[in-house]
Design a protein around this motif. Sequence first.
Motif, PDB file in Angstrom:
ATOM      1  N   ARG A  95       7.776  20.442  10.407  1.00  0.00           N
ATOM      2  CA  ARG A  95       9.016  20.410   8.820  1.00  0.00           C
ATOM      3  C   ARG A  95       9.139  20.915   7.565  1.00  0.00           C
ATOM      4  O   ARG A  95      10.295  21.151   6.905  1.00  0.00           O
ATOM      5  CB  ARG A  95       8.680  18.984   8.343  1.00  0.00           C
ATOM      6  CG  ARG A  95       8.690  17.934   9.563  1.00  0.00           C
ATOM      7  CD  ARG A  95       8.435  16.320   9.506  1.00  0.00           C
ATOM      8  NE  ARG A  95       9.142  15.794   8.252  1.00  0.00           N
ATOM      9  CZ  ARG A  95      10.608  15.002   8.637  1.00  0.00           C
ATOM     10  NH1 ARG A  95      10.845  14.927   9.941  1.00  0.00           N
ATOM     11  NH2 ARG A  95      11.823  14.630   7.942  1.00  0.00           N
ATOM     12  N   ARG A  96       7.663  22.099   7.443  1.00  0.00           N
ATOM     13  CA  ARG A  96       8.188  22.806   6.302  1.00  0.00           C
ATOM     14  C   ARG A  96       8.386  24.093   6.489  1.00  0.00           C
ATOM     15  O   ARG A  96       9.546  24.526   5.536  1.00  0.00           O
ATOM     16  CB  ARG A  96       6.177  23.012   5.684  1.00  0.00           C
ATOM     17  CG  ARG A  96       6.327  23.655   3.920  1.00  0.00           C
ATOM     18  CD  ARG A  96       5.058  23.187   3.997  1.00  0.00           C
ATOM     19  NE  ARG A  96       3.830  23.766   4.985  1.00  0.00           N
ATOM     20  CZ  ARG A  96       2.844  23.137   5.311  1.00  0.00           C
ATOM     21  NH1 ARG A  96       3.373  21.575   5.645  1.00  0.00           N
ATOM     22  NH2 ARG A  96       2.203  23.689   6.424  1.00  0.00           N
TER      23      ARG A  96
ATOM     24  N   ASP B 141       9.062  10.813   8.945  1.00  0.00           N
ATOM     25  CA  ASP B 141       8.308  11.957   9.222  1.00  0.00           C
ATOM     26  C   ASP B 141       7.069  11.408  10.117  1.00  0.00           C
ATOM     27  O   ASP B 141       6.175  11.805  10.002  1.00  0.00           O
ATOM     28  CB  ASP B 141       7.555  12.599   8.064  1.00  0.00           C
ATOM     29  CG  ASP B 141       6.650  12.140   6.875  1.00  0.00           C
ATOM     30  OD1 ASP B 141       6.937  10.134   7.152  1.00  0.00           O
ATOM     31  OD2 ASP B 141       6.228  12.268   6.120  1.00  0.00           O
ATOM     32  N   CYS B 142       7.482  10.042  10.981  1.00  0.00           N
ATOM     33  CA  CYS B 142       6.059   9.813  11.866  1.00  0.00           C
ATOM     34  C   CYS B 142       7.594   9.288  12.330  1.00  0.00           C
ATOM     35  O   CYS B 142       8.488   8.581  12.640  1.00  0.00           O
ATOM     36  CB  CYS B 142       5.400   8.580  11.068  1.00  0.00           C
ATOM     37  SG  CYS B 142       6.311   7.046  10.161  1.00  0.00           S
TER      38      CYS B 142
ATOM     39  N   THR C  54       3.129  18.198  12.515  1.00  0.00           N
ATOM     40  CA  THR C  54       4.353  17.724  12.221  1.00  0.00           C
ATOM     41  C   THR C  54       4.644  17.984  10.876  1.00  0.00           C
ATOM     42  O   THR C  54       5.867  18.957  10.622  1.00  0.00           O
ATOM     43  CB  THR C  54       4.727  16.075  12.372  1.00  0.00           C
ATOM     44  OG1 THR C  54       3.800  15.723  11.812  1.00  0.00           O
ATOM     45  CG2 THR C  54       5.193  15.884  13.687  1.00  0.00           C
ATOM     46  N   SER C  55       3.896  18.151   9.837  1.00  0.00           N
ATOM     47  CA  SER C  55       3.998  18.309   8.771  1.00  0.00           C
ATOM     48  C   SER C  55       4.488  20.115   8.476  1.00  0.00           C
ATOM     49  O   SER C  55       5.020  20.712   7.398  1.00  0.00           O
ATOM     50  CB  SER C  55       2.876  18.279   7.950  1.00  0.00           C
ATOM     51  OG  SER C  55       2.852  16.980   7.361  1.00  0.00           O
ATOM     52  N   TYR C  56       3.637  20.759   9.457  1.00  0.00           N
ATOM     53  CA  TYR C  56       3.815  21.995   9.110  1.00  0.00           C
ATOM     54  C   TYR C  56       5.075  22.320   9.700  1.00  0.00           C
ATOM     55  O   TYR C  56       5.858  23.768   9.336  1.00  0.00           O
ATOM     56  CB  TYR C  56       2.937  22.774  10.076  1.00  0.00           C
ATOM     57  CG  TYR C  56       3.372  24.360  10.541  1.00  0.00           C
ATOM     58  CD1 TYR C  56       2.909  25.830   9.386  1.00  0.00           C
ATOM     59  CD2 TYR C  56       3.675  24.934  11.883  1.00  0.00           C
ATOM     60  CE1 TYR C  56       2.784  26.573   9.976  1.00  0.00           C
ATOM     61  CE2 TYR C  56       3.322  25.848  12.087  1.00  0.00           C
ATOM     62  CZ  TYR C  56       3.238  27.087  11.128  1.00  0.00           C
ATOM     63  OH  TYR C  56       3.667  28.739  12.091  1.00  0.00           O
TER      64      TYR C  56
ATOM     65  N   LEU D   8      -0.150  14.792  12.834  1.00  0.00           N
ATOM     66  CA  LEU D   8       0.223  14.995  11.239  1.00  0.00           C
ATOM     67  C   LEU D   8       0.124  16.409  10.389  1.00  0.00           C
ATOM     68  O   LEU D   8       1.128  16.533   9.997  1.00  0.00           O
ATOM     69  CB  LEU D   8      -1.064  13.925  10.224  1.00  0.00           C
ATOM     70  CG  LEU D   8      -0.502  13.838   8.676  1.00  0.00           C
ATOM     71  CD1 LEU D   8       1.262  12.544   9.285  1.00  0.00           C
ATOM     72  CD2 LEU D   8      -1.576  13.026   8.117  1.00  0.00           C
ATOM     73  N   ASN D   9      -1.124  16.907  10.854  1.00  0.00           N
ATOM     74  CA  ASN D   9      -0.619  17.948  10.152  1.00  0.00           C
ATOM     75  C   ASN D   9       0.101  19.435  10.655  1.00  0.00           C
ATOM     76  O   ASN D   9       0.988  19.774  10.934  1.00  0.00           O
ATOM     77  CB  ASN D   9      -2.250  18.495  10.588  1.00  0.00           C
ATOM     78  CG  ASN D   9      -2.148  20.248   9.684  1.00  0.00           C
ATOM     79  OD1 ASN D   9      -2.054  20.838   9.950  1.00  0.00           O
ATOM     80  ND2 ASN D   9      -3.586  19.895   8.978  1.00  0.00           N
TER      81      ASN D   9
END
Length: 264
Positions: free
Chosen positions: A232-233, A258-259, A228-230, A225-226
């Motif tokens: 995408r951001r 996002d999952c 993939t968020s990085y 999660l951490n």
Amino acid sequence: MPALDWGEHSKKSYNTRLKSNRQDVKPGLAMVRRVKEEILKKDRALEMIQENKQKSKKEEEKERRETMLQSSLGSDNKGFALLQKMGYKEGRGLGKSGNGIVEPIPLQIKTGRGGIGHDAAEKRKAEETTERRKRMSQVKKRAEEFALNEYRLHVRQKKDQRQMEGDLRKSQLACQQLDTQKGMDAPQEAWYWLSTSVEDDEKEEEEESSEWDSKTLNTTEEKLLNLTSYLRRKYFYCVWCSMSYQDEEDLSDNCPGDCAADHY
């Protein structure tokens, strides 16, 4: 005296024996009839023996009791005569309104040698045994269902864990490629890139233990999660779409989510 032709004599004797054998074999129906007659005679003899056999007292009492129970009460019965004097009519129910029982209460003949209440105790014991076996069967069934559900949950969790580990490796590889293209020599976090050797793994573990402490991500799900968020951001990159979008608006409009669940 003429001489005997032994060949002709042998032929005649053979024909004679053949005819006699045929005569013995031919009356097969008569043999079957005789066997049937003998069987019928034996059956009749057994029936005569059973009829002439003296019945025991118990059998005589049982026959007499069944005969009396099957016959209806007559006016010669004192109890029935008293009921008639009080206005009772045959075929009607007891009571003033005639809503009572029509037939007498059936007899329950005790034939065993057990004491009073023994049959009821045995019946109650049998019912308790049946109920106990039923409960045990239900408990066993629930335990089997629970074990099966636990096994299915374990298999599903193991499958999800493997899937997340694969997605994490893909995310680490993508992050390493994108960071390298940006001219970065080291990842933002030690585990953002794939480790290249055992020494690197040990170094990463030391860095995580010294720098992260309470912030350390303990599970693969949290790491995924951490990371993939990085991605995408910073790069507008989706690991499940395997592509980078032009900007944040393009990412939100064209990426399903996002999952992993949003992409299947």
